[in-house]
Design a protein around this motif. Structure first.
Motif, short mmCIF file in Angstrom:
data_model
loop_
_atom_site.label_atom_id
_atom_site.label_comp_id
_atom_site.label_asym_id
_atom_site.label_seq_id
_atom_site.Cartn_x
_atom_site.Cartn_y
_atom_site.Cartn_z
N LEU A 64 0.86 -1.08 0.13
CA LEU A 64 0.13 0.02 0.11
C LEU A 64 0.74 1.23 -0.10
CD1 LEU A 64 -2.28 -1.03 2.83
CD2 LEU A 64 -3.00 -1.21 0.38
N ALA A 65 0.38 2.20 -0.63
CA ALA A 65 1.07 3.50 -0.44
C ALA A 65 0.03 4.63 -0.23
CB ALA A 65 1.65 3.98 -1.95
N PRO A 66 0.57 5.72 0.84
CA PRO A 66 -0.58 6.62 1.27
C PRO A 66 -1.07 7.33 0.09
CG PRO A 66 1.76 7.13 1.97
CD PRO A 66 1.65 5.50 1.48
N GLY A 67 -2.41 7.92 0.05
CA GLY A 67 -2.92 8.57 -0.96
C GLY A 67 -3.20 10.14 -0.14
N GLN A 68 -4.13 10.65 -0.78
CA GLN A 68 -4.53 11.93 -0.46
C GLN A 68 -5.47 11.97 0.84
OE1 GLN A 68 -6.35 13.87 -3.77
NE2 GLN A 68 -4.55 14.70 -4.73
N LEU A 69 -5.34 12.61 1.65
CA LEU A 69 -6.22 12.61 3.01
C LEU A 69 -7.00 14.08 3.06
CD1 LEU A 69 -7.36 11.59 5.63
CD2 LEU A 69 -5.27 12.38 6.86
N GLN A 70 -8.12 14.01 2.64
CA GLN A 70 -9.03 15.20 2.85
C GLN A 70 -9.52 15.49 4.27
OE1 GLN A 70 -11.53 14.41 -0.29
NE2 GLN A 70 -10.20 15.02 -2.00
N ALA A 71 -9.78 16.82 4.61
CA ALA A 71 -10.24 17.10 5.98
C ALA A 71 -11.71 16.46 5.84
CB ALA A 71 -10.30 18.69 5.97
N GLY A 72 -12.07 15.72 7.02
CA GLY A 72 -13.28 15.32 7.01
C GLY A 72 -13.65 13.84 6.11
N GLY A 73 -12.60 13.59 5.37
CA GLY A 73 -12.72 12.45 4.49
C GLY A 73 -11.99 11.33 5.09
N VAL A 74 -11.87 10.21 4.50
CA VAL A 74 -11.38 8.89 4.61
C VAL A 74 -9.92 8.93 4.39
CG1 VAL A 74 -13.40 7.68 4.68
CG2 VAL A 74 -11.88 7.62 2.70
N GLN A 75 -9.16 7.94 5.18
CA GLN A 75 -7.78 8.15 4.46
C GLN A 75 -7.76 7.18 3.51
OE1 GLN A 75 -4.48 8.92 5.67
NE2 GLN A 75 -4.00 7.84 3.85
N LYS A 76 -7.05 7.55 2.24
CA LYS A 76 -6.96 6.79 0.85
C LYS A 76 -5.58 6.19 1.08
CE LYS A 76 -10.54 8.77 -0.50
NZ LYS A 76 -10.74 9.80 -1.51
N TRP A 77 -5.69 4.89 0.62
CA TRP A 77 -4.81 3.93 0.23
C TRP A 77 -4.45 3.50 -1.23
CZ3 TRP A 77 -0.76 3.63 3.86
CH2 TRP A 77 -1.07 4.07 5.25
N LEU A 78 -3.25 3.55 -2.02
CA LEU A 78 -3.44 3.19 -3.12
C LEU A 78 -2.79 1.74 -2.95
CD1 LEU A 78 -1.64 5.97 -5.19
CD2 LEU A 78 -3.93 5.50 -5.27
N VAL A 79 -3.51 0.73 -3.84
CA VAL A 79 -3.27 -0.75 -3.82
C VAL A 79 -2.01 -0.80 -4.57
CG1 VAL A 79 -3.95 -3.02 -3.79
CG2 VAL A 79 -5.62 -1.12 -3.05
N VAL A 80 -0.84 -1.07 -4.46
CA VAL A 80 0.09 -1.28 -5.37
C VAL A 80 0.37 -2.57 -5.71
CG1 VAL A 80 2.74 -1.04 -5.61
CG2 VAL A 80 1.48 0.56 -4.12
N ASP A 81 0.16 -3.44 -4.82
CA ASP A 81 0.08 -4.98 -5.25
C ASP A 81 -0.90 -5.61 -4.15
OD1 ASP A 81 1.17 -7.05 -6.97
OD2 ASP A 81 1.93 -7.69 -4.89
N GLY A 82 -1.78 -6.64 -4.63
CA GLY A 82 -2.43 -7.29 -3.85
C GLY A 82 -4.08 -7.13 -3.93
N GLN A 83 -4.23 -6.19 -5.04
CA GLN A 83 -5.68 -5.99 -5.42
C GLN A 83 -6.48 -7.38 -5.29
OE1 GLN A 83 -7.85 -5.46 -8.59
NE2 GLN A 83 -6.26 -5.57 -9.94
N GLN A 84 -5.92 -8.35 -6.04
CA GLN A 84 -6.78 -9.56 -6.26
C GLN A 84 -7.33 -10.02 -5.20
OE1 GLN A 84 -7.50 -10.52 -9.38
NE2 GLN A 84 -6.30 -9.00 -10.36
N ARG A 85 -6.39 -10.19 -3.92
CA ARG A 85 -6.71 -10.74 -2.78
C ARG A 85 -7.82 -9.89 -2.04
NH1 ARG A 85 -1.16 -10.78 -2.88
NH2 ARG A 85 -0.25 -12.77 -3.42
N LEU A 86 -7.54 -8.74 -2.32
CA LEU A 86 -8.44 -7.72 -1.32
C LEU A 86 -9.71 -7.92 -1.90
CD1 LEU A 86 -6.57 -4.52 -0.66
CD2 LEU A 86 -7.25 -6.21 0.89
N THR A 87 -9.86 -7.56 -3.45
CA THR A 87 -10.99 -7.73 -4.21
C THR A 87 -11.82 -9.17 -3.81
OG1 THR A 87 -10.14 -6.48 -5.81
CG2 THR A 87 -12.35 -7.39 -6.30
N THR A 88 -11.06 -10.31 -3.79
CA THR A 88 -11.82 -11.66 -3.65
C THR A 88 -12.33 -11.61 -2.15
OG1 THR A 88 -10.20 -12.54 -5.03
CG2 THR A 88 -11.29 -13.91 -3.55
N LEU A 89 -11.53 -11.05 -1.08
CA LEU A 89 -12.18 -11.01 0.11
C LEU A 89 -13.44 -10.37 0.46
CD1 LEU A 89 -9.01 -11.36 2.30
CD2 LEU A 89 -10.48 -13.14 1.80
#
Length: 851
Positions: A64-89
């Protein structure tokens, strides 16, 4: 970068969103990968329910790599590798939530939805979703999270969601624990281990992705073990390597050596070891011997001895005993690795003097019988590997090996079909869709050999294939014959569909292209000259209809019972045990993409039943997932369909319409959206044999087939013929070539080699059937071949074709082989050429990108 091992629940907790970057491929996990994950989950569930202490199952890493964090928003994480596992779960949890909803567990439904799938305080924008796939997958994924009617759509996202819906339903049906669903949730949340690797802010994310996905070949499990063992042999390492390890490595090769190291653990009793855990388990076993080079050398010597036995399994001609060699040859011809643990254990017993070669051969005969009967009865293969992995540890040691194996495989939960089940399956099951083609040919060959002819056929040299005596695509004369044997309300086509793929209608022949769909009298003339006894029996019949097919099925059933004896005492299913066909029915209905429907007859053909009992089962089990998708032969809702009492479900036609099924003013569903029995079988992962394309044929055969194709085209579709031939000339002008089938109806495949001189990459857009008058668009094959393995590219191909008058391909069949009428070429050949021009251009761009 920092790394930590973490559970899935802890990974996603908090106000987070995991975003899959656009440079990553779309979701691509298929049935095999999903099945492996599910088997691991089920093993953990069983351990948890039995009170065993189970270590978390390592699923892999997520970078994971940190993405943009907006005030009042959620912490964004870029999925550099492992999206197949995350999506499957995430899709597994979406299916679990919907399963809980159907069970009436509103608290569980709400808990899974809010805790796993969404950020509940951000409902008005994309921040609502904890996972945000690439744009190409986003619509299909959010449909699953939101439980819209499109949640079961075509494509890999919808397929994965449907897979988990099906296995959850079936596994709960089979479980006798009230805590089963709760335990599945626990396992998915807390017992799947992931290594979270987090990049620092400002790191070049794409470079990280590129580095991860362009590394060299890693060390295998056997490489790791070798390095570990020889590290523990400081004085004897060179000698042991030269005398023991190297000869073993050279004789087996890398893949078989790794398989042997796994088998070594299994036959030692470590029957739960996964192939990904070989090094860790062997290391754990050998660790106490560190410092004792004598003992370690002895362990390598034992492994080398097992390697020689394993070679006798792989290459049975090495086996000195004739009876044992014959048994090993038959299992090698059957194929696969399922039987390897038990076969290796039996060879251990023979070589160590604990049993005789004849006894081991008889034991392997029981293995063959077990595998063959299960295939004929189309018993689900789930758990089959586990059964054979448990065998070496579980066999009774106070009996002969043969008796011990027979008793072990006869256990009720191991599903060795009885004589009655075998007889019923031979009469009714679509044998042609069972197992793999070599296994079907193996069974027919063994049945032919059971005649014990005085001049047996040399099967190794003969070029034989499976023949349907009643053809798959029959001429009208065949339907006229069947019309005399139909039941009330049954059409000749429906009777044909129930008979055509059963074992009683199948044989082996080297004259497949000559036999084809000729009338039976012409087939008789050809079969009379066959060297196979089973073909001479067929040729002696005066006609070939239902009565003859059933009579032959009964005869083959008696031969099968003698060739492949059943379980101890002829174990029968308990009276309370459900007929396996109903589980197959449920699996087929849950596998159907939204926007499709099927008929009672199609389901009956698939499971080897009859439309009437299928209708009765669904009428009394209307809560079955997808039951409302089964319609009458003319596409109408059955008058007998009722939702369970107290259910507030919408009317079936309204539900189907919301999913995308079109109805005419008379309430008939559109024919293009119907799934046939063959398509249902394909969705279940069955090997539905079809004409497939290949490299160029020899010039003489290709010229002969081309002439036959043109003749059939002119005779059967004279109006469309000019447009078809102009289109095929256009295709050749674009750099393609034409291939042809070898059956009597000579299909044509416009082929394109989009690879290099060193690596061919064959593509073909469709297959043309001149006599049947259809053009089959081969999405099923394209989805395995770049660039059309990208769902968006196949969808674009479908949309371009659908703009042509007369073509109406449903999106729900984007993984199948839908067709359109050949008559389209009469007035719209130029439009088809435009689509083919796009097809070739798309393939060329992909080749340039890969070069």
């Amino acid at each position: 970068m920092r790394a930590q091992e973490i559970t899935f629940l802890k990974l996603i907790q908090g106000e987070k969103q995991f975003q899959v970057p656009l440079y990553q491929r779309t979701y691509s996990w298929g049935r095999d990968q999903l099945q492996r994950l599910w088997e691991d989950v089920c093993e953990l569930v069983d351990q948890h329910l039995s009170g065993e202490l189970s270590a978390p199952h390592f699923l892999g890493s997520v970078v994971l790599a940190p993405g943009q964090l907006q005030a009042g928003g959620v912490q964004k994480w870029l999925v550099v590798d492992g999206q197949q596992r995350l999506t499957t779960l995430m899709l597994a949890f979406a299916a679990l939530r919907d399963h809980l909803r159907e069970q009436g567990d509103e608290r569980g439904t709400d808990r899974v939805h809010r805790q796993i799938l969404v950020n509940e305080f951000h409902q008005k924008n994309l921040d609502h979703y904890r996972l945000l796939p690439t744009q190409a997958d986003r619509e299909a994924y959010t449909a699953c999270v939101e439980s819209t009617p499109q949640a079961s759509g075509s494509g890999n996202i919808g397929s994965a969601y449907r897979f988990f819906r099906g296995v959850l339903s079936e596994a709960q049906e089979a479980s006798d624990s009230e805590r089963w669903v709760e335990t599945v949730e626990t396992v998915l949340k807390d017992l799947l281990s992931i290594v979270e690797i987090t990049a620092e802010s400002g790191d070049n994310v794409y470079r990280i992705f590129e580095s991860i996905n362009n590394t060299g070949v890693g060390l295998s499990q056997s490489d790791l073990l070798r390095n570990y063992v020889f590290m523990l042999l400081p004085t004897r390492g060179e000698l042991v390597y030269r005398q023991l390890w190297l000869p073993m490595q050279q004789s087996l090769g890398p893949k078989n050596l790794e398989h042997l190291v796994w088998l070594d653990l299994i036959v030692r009793g470590h029957h739960k070891t996964k192939q990904s855990e070989i090094y860790r388990e062997q290391q754990k076993r050998l660790q106490p011997l560190a410092g004792d080079e004598d003992a370690l050398q002895g362990q390598i010597a034992q492994l080398a001895e097992r390697g020689q036995r394993f070679l006798r399994i792989l290459e049975p001609h090495r086996e000195p005993s004739a009876t044992l060699r014959a048994a090993l040859e038959r299992l090698a011809a059957w194929g696969g690795q399922t039987h390897h643990p038990l076969a290796l254990h039996l060879l251990d017993l023979v070589d160590e003097g604990h049993t005789t070669a004849d006894d081991a051969a008889e034991a392997l005969g029981h293995v063959e019988s077990y595998l063959v009967r299960r295939l004929i009865c189309q018993t689900p293969t789930t758990g089959l590997n586990r059964i054979f992995m448990e065998a070496p540890k579980e066999l009774e040691t106070d009996r002969s090996a043969s008796e011990a194996v027979q008793r072990f495989l006869s256990g009720r939960r191991r599903r060795w079909p009885s004589d009655e089940e075998l007889h019923s399956a031979i009469r009714s099951k679509p044998f042609y869709w069972g197992g793999r083609p070599p296994q079907r040919s193996f069974i027919l060959r063994r049945l032919e050999e059971s005649y014990r002819p005085t001049e047996p056929v040399d099967f190794e040299r003969a070029s034989l294939s499976v023949e349907h005596v009643l053809p798959q695509r029959p001429a009208q004369a065949w339907f006229d014959l069947l019309a005399d044997e139909t039941e009330d309300g049954q059409s000749p086509q429906e009777l044909h569909d129930l008979l055509v793929h059963t074992l009683g209608n199948l044989t082996l022949t080297g004259d497949n292209s000559k036999l084809s769909n000729h009338p039976f009298q012409r087939k008789q003339q050809i079969l009379e000259s066959s060297a196979l006894r089973m073909n001479l029996e067929i040729a002696s019949s005066e006609r070939w209809g239902k009565a003859e097919i059933m009579d032959r099925a009964d005869q083959l059933s008696e031969r099968a019972k003698a060739l492949w004896p059943g379980p101890v005492g002829g174990v029968k299913p308990a009276a309370s045990e459900e007929w396996p066909g109903w589980a197959e029915l449920r699996g087929a209905l849950v596998a159907m993409p939204s926007g499709t429907w099927t008929t009672y007859g199609d389901v009956a053909e698939l499971i080897g039943s009859h439309p009437v009992p299928v209708g009765a089962y669904l009428a009394s089990n209307s809560a079955v997932i997808g039951a409302y998708r089964v319609l009458t032969a003319d596409g109408k809702i059955s008058a007998s369909f009722r939702w369970p009492e107290g259910s507030n479900r919408r009317p079936p036609q309204e539900l189907l319409a919301r999913e995308g099924v079109r109805f005419d003013p008379s309430g008939r569903a559109h024919r293009s959206q119907r799934l046939t029995a063959a398509e249902l079988a394909t969705l279940l992962g069955k090997d539905v044999a079809q004409s497939t394309a290949h490299g160029p044929l020899p010039d003489d055969k290709n010229a002969e087939a081309a002439a036959r194709f043109r003749t059939q085209l002119q005779e059967s579709s004279p109006q469309a013929a000019p447009g078809v031939l102009v289109t095929l000339d256009f295709w050749r002008g674009q750099g393609g070539y034409l291939n042809y089938g070898q059956h009597e109806e000579t299909s044509c495949f416009p082929m394109l080699d989009a690879g290099t001189s060193h690596r061919p990459h064959l593509l073909w857009p469709f297959a043309i059937y001149p006599v049947s008058g259809t053009v089959e668009v081969v999405f099923q094959y394209l989805k395995e071949r770049a660039p059309f393995d990208d769902t968006e590219q196949r969808l674009e191909f479908l949309h371009r074709l659908n703009k042509i008058d007369g073509i109406d391909l449903p999106e729900a069949k984007l993984e199948l082989r839908p067709s359109f009428p050949l008559g389209v070429f009469t007035d719209h050949g130029d439009a088809v050429c435009e689509v083919l021009d796009w097809f070739v251009h798309t393939a060329a761009l992909d080749l340039a990108r890969r070069a």
